[in-house]
Design a protein around this motif. Structure first.
Motif, PDB file in Angstrom:
ATOM      1  N   GLU A   1     -87.008 -28.558  28.188  1.00 35.43           N
ATOM      2  CA  GLU A   1     -87.926 -27.473  27.834  1.00 35.43           C
ATOM      3  C   GLU A   1     -88.065 -27.383  26.321  1.00 35.43           C
ATOM      4  O   GLU A   1     -87.084 -27.289  25.592  1.00 35.43           O
ATOM      5  CB  GLU A   1     -87.397 -26.157  28.405  1.00 35.43           C
ATOM      6  CG  GLU A   1     -87.291 -26.149  29.930  1.00 35.43           C
ATOM      7  CD  GLU A   1     -86.616 -24.900  30.454  1.00 35.43           C
ATOM      8  OE1 GLU A   1     -86.096 -24.134  29.626  1.00 35.43           O
ATOM      9  OE2 GLU A   1     -86.602 -24.701  31.680  1.00 35.43           O
TER      10      GLU A   1
ATOM     11  N   THR B   1     -92.573 -24.545  23.986  1.00 32.02           N
ATOM     12  CA  THR B   1     -94.005 -24.463  23.668  1.00 32.02           C
ATOM     13  C   THR B   1     -94.781 -24.131  24.939  1.00 32.02           C
ATOM     14  O   THR B   1     -94.651 -24.827  25.954  1.00 32.02           O
ATOM     15  CB  THR B   1     -94.514 -25.789  23.090  1.00 32.02           C
ATOM     16  OG1 THR B   1     -93.757 -26.105  21.919  1.00 32.02           O
ATOM     17  CG2 THR B   1     -95.997 -25.697  22.747  1.00 32.02           C
ATOM     18  N   ILE B   2     -95.585 -23.077  24.900  1.00 30.80           N
ATOM     19  CA  ILE B   2     -96.381 -22.641  26.054  1.00 30.80           C
ATOM     20  C   ILE B   2     -97.814 -23.171  25.887  1.00 30.80           C
ATOM     21  O   ILE B   2     -98.417 -23.046  24.819  1.00 30.80           O
ATOM     22  CB  ILE B   2     -96.398 -21.113  26.192  1.00 30.80           C
ATOM     23  CG1 ILE B   2     -94.963 -20.575  26.260  1.00 30.80           C
ATOM     24  CG2 ILE B   2     -97.177 -20.682  27.424  1.00 30.80           C
ATOM     25  CD1 ILE B   2     -94.169 -21.110  27.422  1.00 30.80           C
ATOM     26  N   LYS B   3     -98.322 -23.764  26.951  1.00 27.95           N
ATOM     27  CA  LYS B   3     -99.673 -24.346  26.914  1.00 27.95           C
ATOM     28  C   LYS B   3    -100.516 -23.741  28.022  1.00 27.95           C
ATOM     29  O   LYS B   3    -100.041 -23.583  29.157  1.00 27.95           O
ATOM     30  CB  LYS B   3     -99.568 -25.864  27.093  1.00 27.95           C
ATOM     31  CG  LYS B   3    -100.899 -26.593  27.064  1.00 27.95           C
ATOM     32  CD  LYS B   3    -100.676 -28.088  27.228  1.00 27.95           C
ATOM     33  CE  LYS B   3    -101.989 -28.843  27.200  1.00 27.95           C
ATOM     34  NZ  LYS B   3    -101.776 -30.300  27.373  1.00 27.95           N
TER      35      LYS B   3
ATOM     36  N   PHE C   1    -100.598 -20.945  32.639  1.00 28.81           N
ATOM     37  CA  PHE C   1     -99.719 -21.194  31.503  1.00 28.81           C
ATOM     38  C   PHE C   1     -98.516 -22.016  31.975  1.00 28.81           C
ATOM     39  O   PHE C   1     -97.874 -21.688  32.980  1.00 28.81           O
ATOM     40  CB  PHE C   1     -99.231 -19.872  30.896  1.00 28.81           C
ATOM     41  CG  PHE C   1    -100.303 -19.145  30.127  1.00 28.81           C
ATOM     42  CD1 PHE C   1    -100.517 -19.407  28.774  1.00 28.81           C
ATOM     43  CD2 PHE C   1    -101.107 -18.202  30.761  1.00 28.81           C
ATOM     44  CE1 PHE C   1    -101.510 -18.740  28.076  1.00 28.81           C
ATOM     45  CE2 PHE C   1    -102.102 -17.528  30.064  1.00 28.81           C
ATOM     46  CZ  PHE C   1    -102.307 -17.800  28.723  1.00 28.81           C
ATOM     47  N   ILE C   2     -98.231 -23.077  31.240  1.00 33.77           N
ATOM     48  CA  ILE C   2     -97.065 -23.906  31.560  1.00 33.77           C
ATOM     49  C   ILE C   2     -96.273 -24.152  30.284  1.00 33.77           C
ATOM     50  O   ILE C   2     -96.801 -24.007  29.171  1.00 33.77           O
ATOM     51  CB  ILE C   2     -97.466 -25.260  32.183  1.00 33.77           C
ATOM     52  CG1 ILE C   2     -98.284 -26.076  31.164  1.00 33.77           C
ATOM     53  CG2 ILE C   2     -98.212 -25.081  33.491  1.00 33.77           C
ATOM     54  CD1 ILE C   2     -98.504 -27.516  31.590  1.00 33.77           C
ATOM     55  N   GLU C   3     -94.997 -24.496  30.462  1.00 35.00           N
ATOM     56  CA  GLU C   3     -94.173 -24.857  29.316  1.00 35.00           C
ATOM     57  C   GLU C   3     -94.174 -26.372  29.167  1.00 35.00           C
ATOM     58  O   GLU C   3     -93.960 -27.099  30.138  1.00 35.00           O
ATOM     59  CB  GLU C   3     -92.740 -24.354  29.482  1.00 35.00           C
ATOM     60  CG  GLU C   3     -91.884 -24.624  28.255  1.00 35.00           C
ATOM     61  CD  GLU C   3     -90.495 -24.029  28.367  1.00 35.00           C
ATOM     62  OE1 GLU C   3     -89.832 -23.884  27.330  1.00 35.00           O
ATOM     63  OE2 GLU C   3     -90.076 -23.720  29.493  1.00 35.00           O
TER      64      GLU C   3
END
Length: 539
Positions: free
Chosen positions: A448, A451-453, A460-462
């Motif tokens: 992990e 950073t969130i995208k 939203f995913i990491e």
């Protein structure tokens, strides 16, 4: 660095020596010997440096100490004890403390070095155990380490008994009681050691001889053997990208390792000197001379003897009378069983593990503790067992400080000595398996990043990042589990390794050792399966 050209700092001294002794081949081979670099390897070095400091300060103290139990009247610098009758041993200790220049500092350096010596040995042994560094071909060095620990216990007992103060005298009285509890021969051993009825006149001179001559000599011989075997077999290494069973990666003995180890010795000496300067230890002038008829509350031995003190305190008052002889189980069991379980179990463990697993390979790269969950769980079982006994040695202090019943604390420790190790085994094993699954997930999907995208659909995913090569190498260092011992061969005939009752026990232990290892077949969801395959492909 291995076979490259030697630097000038090495080549110059070697040429000088070779011109006179003709020993270049031997010197070059050993001065460029490679030592792996890891912080945990310094634990053994700290024990070695503490022992050197003990020898130096002990020599200083020996010049002024008088190992005599002859009664004298004190008229020295410490006026609070002026006119008090005491032994010459206690008087000379007071003189060292108050009248010899630097005497108190040397006494405290000596005592703190002894504490650090035992603490470093214990920490070093735990590191060796949890990383599997005792495995073939290093079983002999493991046994030598256990011998050093046992001798350290005896050396500490004899050493803090020498001043003949009230605290050490109480410990000596316990020692005499333990010896007397041995059936048939206990009273004879006690009379032989003490030279008659307790306390006698001979115990301090005899302990002095053992403390400054016999036991240090044996320890020095064992340390030398330990270092020579380690030098011959090469040091174990921690998993890394370039490390393998066939070669060692690290720094040459000269000049890099010598410079580092010299600095570590100075650091160790500096820390012990600071402790001796600012942290008071064993203020014998506050305890007073030993009086067999007097005892004080709150007496505690040095930490490494605390587990024996705890076992004595929590043991029920059990005795057996047979044919006019009393067997005091309440002293005999606490004195012999805990130490016997820990030391005998630790001594046999390398051979039992090899027998159970059938692993006859050489091991020069250490395990990560998480990758040997059964071994790590057994180790934590021993740690908790020791820790409960150690805490029980201060049950009166705990009861006083927390304002609880002394009997309540005693019963708590009686239950904890059985429940604590069992819980430690279960919890430790589950933690190790959880960490293995985390490694598997890292290999499958990275780690992990924080950073969130936001995806085009609004989700939203990491973001996960690919582990670096060094991290991959450490994770993939996990040895592939050996298959369980077959109960029967392809013809249905019992396999030789599992024949008979002993073979059946071996087969059951082998299955228990490997039953929870992380494999593809277990399945931990789609995420872990890919990682398990990665772990398998690593070999």
């Amino acid at each position: 660095m291995s076979t490259a050209e030697l630097p000038k700092a090495v080549d110059g001294p070697l040429t000088f020596i070779d011109d006179r002794l003709g020993s270049t081949t031997f010197m070059k081979r050993n001065l460029k010997k490679v030592f792996p670099d890891h912080w945990s390897f310094m634990l053994g070095e700290i024990a070695l440096y503490s022992f050197i400091i003990l020898l130096l300060t002990g020599t200083f103290l020996t010049l002024w100490f008088k190992p005599s139990m002859t009664d004298v009247i004190y008229h020295g610098s410490y006026v609070k004890l002026d006119g008090v009758k005491m032994s010459e041993a206690y008087q000379s200790t007071l003189n060292i403390t108050f009248d010899v220049r630097g005497g108190l500092l040397m006494r405290q350096i000596h005592h703190w070095a002894a504490i650090l010596f035992m603490a470093a040995i214990m920490a070093h042994m735990l590191r060796v155990f949890f990383t599997g560094a005792y495995r073939k071909p290093r079983e002999l060095n493991w046994l030598i380490g256990l011998g050093l620990f046992t001798l350290g216990l005896l050396e500490g007992l004899f050493g803090y008994s020498l001043p003949d103060d009230a605290l050490s005298g109480a410990g000596l009285r316990i020692t005499a009681g333990v010896i007397q509890s041995i059936p048939l021969v206990g009273s004879y051993i006690m009379f032989f050691l003490f030279g008659g009825e307790y306390p006698g006149q001979d115990i301090i001179p005899r302990f002095f001889t053992l403390h400054i001559l016999l036991i240090p000599g044996i320890i020095l011989a064992l340390v030398t053997a330990h270092m020579m075997i380690m030098w011959h077999q090469k040091h174990t290494a921690m998993p890394s990208k370039d490390q393998a069973e066939t070669h060692v990666v690290g720094y040459p003995f000269y000049p890099v390792f010598m410079a580092k180890t010299g600095a570590y010795f100075l650091f160790t000496f500096g820390v012990i000197s600071l402790l001796a300067t600012f942290a008071q230890i064993n203020p014998i002038w506050m305890f007073g001379p030993y009086d067999p008829a007097a005892i004080s509350a709150g007496s505690q031995p040095d930490f490494y003897m605390g587990f024996l003190e705890g076992s004595l305190r929590m043991m029920p008052n059990w005795e057996t009378n047979l044919w006019g002889y009393t067997i005091p189980w309440n002293v005999l069991i606490p004195a012999l069983v805990p130490l016997g379980l820990v030391m005998t179990g630790a001594g046999l463990f390398p051979f039992v593990e090899r027998w159970v697993t059938g692993d006859q390979r050489y091991h020069h790269v250490n395990d990560r503790p998480r990758n040997a969950p059964t071994r790590t769980a057994i180790g934590m079982t021993g740690v908790v067992f020791y820790g409960v006994l150690w805490l029980a040695g201060g049950n009166d202090i705990i009861a006083y400080k927390f304002d609880v019943s002394l009997y309540a604390t005693t019963w708590f420790f009686r239950v904890a000595i059985f429940a604590g190790p069992i819980l430690a085994f279960i919890i430790t094993k589950r933690i190790c398996l959880g960490l293995q699954r985390s490694d598997a997930a890292t290999m499958a999907h990275g780690y992990e990043s924080g950073t969130i995208k936001m995806m085009p659909n609004g989700e939203f995913i990491e973001v996960h990042k690919e582990p670096e090569e060094e991290q991959k190498a450490v994770i993939l260092s996990k040895e592939e589990p050996k298959p369980s011992l077959p109960a029967r061969d392809e013809n249905g005939i019992p396999a030789p390794a599992t024949k008979g009752l002993l073979g059946h026990v071996r087969a059951r232990l082998n299955r228990a050792w490997h039953i929870d290892n992380i494999t593809v077949e277990e399945g931990h969801g789609h995420e872990a399966e890919g990682a398990d395959r990665e772990l398998s492909k690593g070999h």
